[in-house]
Write a protein that holds these residues in place. Structure first.
Motif, PDB file in Angstrom:
ATOM      1  N   GLU A   1       0.721  -1.377  -0.096  1.00 39.62           N
ATOM      2  CA  GLU A   1      -0.017  -0.024   0.131  1.00 39.62           C
ATOM      3  C   GLU A   1       0.852   1.385   0.223  1.00 39.62           C
ATOM      4  N   PHE A   2       1.862   1.283   0.708  1.00 36.08           N
ATOM      5  CA  PHE A   2       2.879   2.368   1.039  1.00 36.08           C
ATOM      6  C   PHE A   2       3.671   2.546  -0.486  1.00 36.08           C
ATOM      7  N   THR A   3       4.078   1.491  -0.875  1.00 36.30           N
ATOM      8  CA  THR A   3       4.570   1.390  -2.238  1.00 36.30           C
ATOM      9  C   THR A   3       3.786   2.242  -3.444  1.00 36.30           C
ATOM     10  N   GLU A   4       2.510   1.661  -3.320  1.00 40.12           N
ATOM     11  CA  GLU A   4       1.374   2.524  -4.327  1.00 40.12           C
ATOM     12  C   GLU A   4       1.284   3.974  -3.969  1.00 40.12           C
ATOM     13  N   LEU A   5       1.411   4.039  -2.641  1.00 35.25           N
ATOM     14  CA  LEU A   5       1.023   5.563  -2.370  1.00 35.25           C
ATOM     15  C   LEU A   5       2.267   6.381  -2.848  1.00 35.25           C
ATOM     16  N   LYS A   6       3.387   5.921  -2.765  1.00 32.38           N
ATOM     17  CA  LYS A   6       4.556   6.544  -3.370  1.00 32.38           C
ATOM     18  C   LYS A   6       4.438   6.737  -4.686  1.00 32.38           C
ATOM     19  N   ALA A   7       3.987   5.823  -5.610  1.00 33.74           N
ATOM     20  CA  ALA A   7       3.875   5.886  -6.849  1.00 33.74           C
ATOM     21  C   ALA A   7       2.774   6.986  -7.262  1.00 33.74           C
ATOM     22  N   GLU A   8       1.568   7.015  -6.511  1.00 29.60           N
ATOM     23  CA  GLU A   8       0.541   8.061  -6.805  1.00 29.60           C
ATOM     24  C   GLU A   8       1.175   9.297  -6.294  1.00 29.60           C
ATOM     25  N   TYR A   9       2.008   9.449  -5.253  1.00 30.21           N
ATOM     26  CA  TYR A   9       2.555  10.685  -4.970  1.00 30.21           C
ATOM     27  C   TYR A   9       3.438  11.261  -6.129  1.00 30.21           C
TER      28      TYR A   9
END
Length: 188
Positions: free
Chosen positions: A154-162
């Motif tokens: 989830e955090f990896t995906e958040l960083k990509a969205e960021y």
């Protein structure tokens, strides 16, 4: 905004002493509504023009998370700041809030958060999205162990969205600057 021209803030917490305290801190600059349960909060949003919602995450009955989901489902896109005693974890990634404050919250921190959220409202939607994701990322990085975050999909995906939101915000900024420079050239 209310008829008196002041931005409106809705504070929602099941502890009436906290809503009263937040109201006292904010009332010089804002019109403040208070609610002590999720259902009352939703009713106030339906009947009043609310610019910002400050929402406790854990309340009896309808939780702050449920209120937030309902606000978004009803199409309200006003900024929401979670003001809560719950330490953040990767479970906040999917929550569509704009800021996250962990209690106890001081007067200056509360006031500056409200001011920042109001300022962001004037920004392009891509810039607002970037700020919301940046704040979520910063909250998690400050509260969680780095190794556990590195293992979180989830955090990896958040960083990509960021990163994607940053590119969109940069493009929106560049477009705005190009438009403003074009206007300056036309008017000279």
């Amino acid at each position: 905004m209310t008829g008196d021209g002041l931005p409106t803030v809705l504070t929602v917490d099941d502890e009436p002493s906290l809503t009263a305290l937040y109201e006292a801190w904010l009332r010089d600059e804002y019109s403040v509504y208070t609610a002590t349960c999720g259902d009352d909060a939703l009713q106030l949003v339906e009947t009043h023009d609310v610019d910002i919602v400050m929402l406790d995450r854990e309340m009896p009955g309808r939780s702050g998370e449920a209120v937030l989901e309902e606000l978004r489902a009803r199409g309200y896109d006003c900024p929401v700041v979670m003001v809560t005693g719950v330490e953040p974890d990767v479970d906040i990634i999917e929550m569509p809030f704009d800021d996250y404050l962990v209690k106890p919250v001081g007067r200056e921190g509360l006031i500056s958060t409200v001011q920042n959220l109001l300022t962001r409202q004037s920004y392009d939607e891509h810039v607002r999205e970037f700020f919301a994701l940046a704040r979520k990322k910063a909250v998690l990085e400050a509260a969680c162990d780095g190794s556990s975050l590195s293992l979180s999909d989830e955090f990896t995906e958040l960083k990509a969205e960021y990163r994607a939101a940053r590119r969109r915000a940069d493009a929106a900024r560049d477009d705005l600057l190009t438009e403003e420079l074009g206007e300056v050239v036309l008017h000279h």
